[in-house]
Motif scaffolding. Structure first.
Motif, short mmCIF file in Angstrom:
data_model
loop_
_atom_site.label_atom_id
_atom_site.label_comp_id
_atom_site.label_asym_id
_atom_site.label_seq_id
_atom_site.Cartn_x
_atom_site.Cartn_y
_atom_site.Cartn_z
N GLY A 40 -11.21 1.15 6.37
CA GLY A 40 -10.10 1.45 6.00
C GLY A 40 -9.91 0.98 4.54
O GLY A 40 -9.31 1.78 3.71
N MET A 41 -10.19 -0.21 3.97
CA MET A 41 -10.19 -0.50 2.79
C MET A 41 -11.09 0.32 1.85
O MET A 41 -10.47 0.45 0.78
CB MET A 41 -10.41 -1.95 2.72
CG MET A 41 -9.34 -3.24 3.41
SD MET A 41 -10.32 -4.66 3.33
CE MET A 41 -9.97 -5.28 1.76
N VAL A 46 -10.81 0.63 -2.21
CA VAL A 46 -11.50 -0.47 -2.59
C VAL A 46 -12.92 -0.42 -3.02
O VAL A 46 -13.53 0.18 -2.24
CB VAL A 46 -11.22 -1.77 -1.47
CG1 VAL A 46 -12.26 -2.98 -1.56
CG2 VAL A 46 -9.98 -2.12 -1.29
N ASN A 47 -13.60 -1.13 -3.75
CA ASN A 47 -15.10 -1.05 -4.19
C ASN A 47 -15.98 -1.66 -3.22
O ASN A 47 -15.73 -2.65 -2.54
CB ASN A 47 -15.20 -1.85 -5.43
CG ASN A 47 -16.50 -1.69 -6.04
OD1 ASN A 47 -17.59 -1.92 -5.31
ND2 ASN A 47 -16.72 -1.62 -7.52
N PRO A 48 -16.66 -0.73 -2.56
CA PRO A 48 -17.57 -1.42 -1.34
C PRO A 48 -18.57 -2.62 -1.98
O PRO A 48 -18.36 -3.52 -0.95
CB PRO A 48 -18.32 -0.22 -0.98
CG PRO A 48 -17.68 1.06 -1.73
CD PRO A 48 -16.92 0.60 -2.80
N ALA A 53 -19.21 -8.40 -1.51
CA ALA A 53 -19.36 -9.75 -2.49
C ALA A 53 -18.11 -10.68 -1.64
O ALA A 53 -18.68 -12.00 -1.66
CB ALA A 53 -19.14 -9.80 -3.79
N VAL A 54 -17.07 -10.21 -1.48
CA VAL A 54 -15.96 -11.15 -0.85
C VAL A 54 -16.37 -11.66 0.56
O VAL A 54 -16.44 -12.84 0.70
CB VAL A 54 -14.72 -10.43 -0.93
CG1 VAL A 54 -13.47 -11.28 -0.16
CG2 VAL A 54 -14.32 -10.20 -2.28
#
Length: 75
Positions: A40-41, A46-48, A53-54
């Motif tokens: 969903g993000m 949102v950058n995959p 990385a997060v």
């Protein structure tokens, strides 16, 4: 719920099931709910790579916190 909405929901569920199977093969350790949140993000822009990385950083921090909380497990 209309037939079209029902078909859309069914298709989305099938897609998530396939993505979950792939994530299991890749040993991502993501549960289905977390995977759905990530999808969903990404769908919302949102950058995959940044998201990956997060997630990796959070796992590192979790492992560090767990090992410092339980020093006997590192022996």
């Amino acid at each position: 719920m209309s037939t079209k909405e029902s078909e859309r929901n069914s298709s989305a569920q099938q897609t998530l099931d396939i993505l979950y199977e792939i994530s299991q093969l890749l040993n991502t350790q993501l549960d289905k709910a977390t995977l759905a949140t990530c999808v969903g993000m990404v769908e919302n822009g949102v950058n995959p790579e940044a998201l990956a990385a997060v997630i990796q950083e959070l796992r590192r921090e979790g492992a560090t916190n767990q090992s410092s909380a339980n020093p006997s497990s590192s022996r």
